[in-house]
Design an enzyme around this catalytic site. Structure first.
Site, PDB file in Angstrom:
ATOM      1  N   LYS A 198      33.534   1.298 -36.058  1.00  0.00           N
ATOM      2  CA  LYS A 198      32.516   0.582 -36.848  1.00  0.00           C
ATOM      3  C   LYS A 198      32.525  -0.914 -36.554  1.00  0.00           C
ATOM      4  CE  LYS A 198      35.402  -1.293 -40.128  1.00  0.00           C
ATOM      5  NZ  LYS A 198      35.391  -2.601 -40.830  1.00  0.00           N
ATOM      6  N   THR A 255      29.870  -2.991 -42.833  1.00  0.00           N
ATOM      7  CA  THR A 255      30.257  -3.936 -41.783  1.00  0.00           C
ATOM      8  C   THR A 255      29.065  -4.400 -40.959  1.00  0.00           C
ATOM      9  OG1 THR A 255      32.333  -2.706 -41.674  1.00  0.00           O
ATOM     10  CG2 THR A 255      31.934  -4.297 -39.941  1.00  0.00           C
TER      11      THR A 255
END
Length: 340
Positions: A198, A255
């Protein structure tokens, strides 16, 4: 089944006093645990003790009375029932090598480290098994969470995964309260892959947003990036369902879409014309996705896993490809069935 610890009698050593380690130490102390927060920098430990907070990495989040900064790792571990390790992925092995002779037979280890080890591309659980031995009870904490919000006591949910379900539940009890919710899992590999990939995808989304490509492109990158994460994770032995949960999709969304993310800010800086070194200097904290992009690219190639978004992020970061050229490589790809 192992009976869970009573938090009132539990002591935790937290190794690593960056923003995330400090936030988790605060949460543990807030939830009734006695906490020893260790940092390698003794001057930083003294400053935290004097200020009653981590003014450098987490200002405005005062320490509960049961949180004690500790300059001596051995003393912190000796006082503790269990140990939480919160260091960058490139420093994990060295930290665990220092920790190993201090653990004794019964102390368990949980980490909140996200990423892959440089050069080896090993996941944190693989590094831990090599250093601590396969018989040591271990767990990983991951999921969508910014340190500042945890430090301020804002609502948050994370996942704790362990091959030992009792240990996962016990650790969940150490953290879980009315605003910090913990889910348990057994898929340590999937949680580790999600936490690593991620960060690379967030750099790609930051580049796209920084170039002004808009919400449509952002949705494309997140959705297809999730597919890349799942392909790699399943190839490594992770469970598909993990990647649609808190440690996969949840952490990816967080994120990629909020400027509290260092990885997203790295992408924005690259799109603005800064090089990696300049952007890193401005952010002033470790940007995990920069190192991890190299390892993700390497392991994807070794396993024959197609990851075009992560590949272009790697090329911008490590092969000096211009951000616009990297995006053009993605948009020029031929059409295909979505589930391919």
């Amino acid at each position: 089944m192992t009976a869970p610890h009573d938090n009132a009698n539990r002591c935790m050593a937290v190794l690593g006093a960056g923003s995330w380690g400090t936030a988790l130490a605060i949460q543990l102390a807030r939830n009734g645990n006695d906490v020893r927060l260790w940092a390698r920098d003794t001057a930083a430990v003294s400053a935290m003790a004097d200020a009653g907070e981590n003014s450098r990495y987490l200002p405005g989040c005062p320490f509960p009375e049961t949180l004690t900064p500790e300059p001596d790792m051995a003393a912190a571990v000796a006082a503790a029932d269990d140990v939480l390790v919160v260091v960058p992925s490139h420093a994990l092995r060295v930290c665990l090598e220092q920790l190993a002779p201090l653990l004794g037979d019964t102390r368990r280890v949980i980490w909140a480290t996200k990423g892959l080890e440089p050069e080896s591309a090993l996941l944190p659980d693989q590094v831990a098994a090599e250093v601590l031995g396969a018989d040591r009870k271990t767990a990983v904490l991951s999921g969508p969470s910014f340190a500042g919000e945890v430090g301020q006591g804002m609502p948050t949910a994370v996942t704790i995964a362990s091959g030992d379900a009792d240990f996962a539940r016990d650790m969940a009890g150490a953290f879980h309260d009315g605003v910090f919710r913990v889910y348990t899992a057994t898929d340590v590999i999937g949680v580790g892959v999600g936490g690593a990939v991620k960060n690379v995808l967030a750099i790609a989304v930051g580049i796209s947003d920084g170039l002004g490509y808009g919400a449509n492109a952002r949705a494309l990158l997140i959705t297809r990036g999730l597919s890349e994460m799942m392909r790699l994770g399943e190839k490594l032995g992770g469970e598909r369902g993990t990647f649609t949960g808190m440690a996969g999709l949840g952490d990816l969304l967080l994120t990629c879409t909020d400027d509290q993310s260092r990885n997203r800010r790295m992408g924005l800086a690259l799109a603005a014309g800064h090089d990696v070194e300049q952007a890193q200097h401005e952010i002033q904290q470790v940007v995990e996705g920069v190192r991890v992009a190299r390892e993700v690219h390497r392991i994807a190639q070794q396993l024959g896993v197609e990851m075009p978004i992560a590949t272009q992020a790697y090329r911008v970061l490590h092969e000096d490809v211009a951000p616009r050229d990297a995006v053009r490589k993605l948009t020029d790809r031929p059409f295909r069935a979505e589930k391919d």
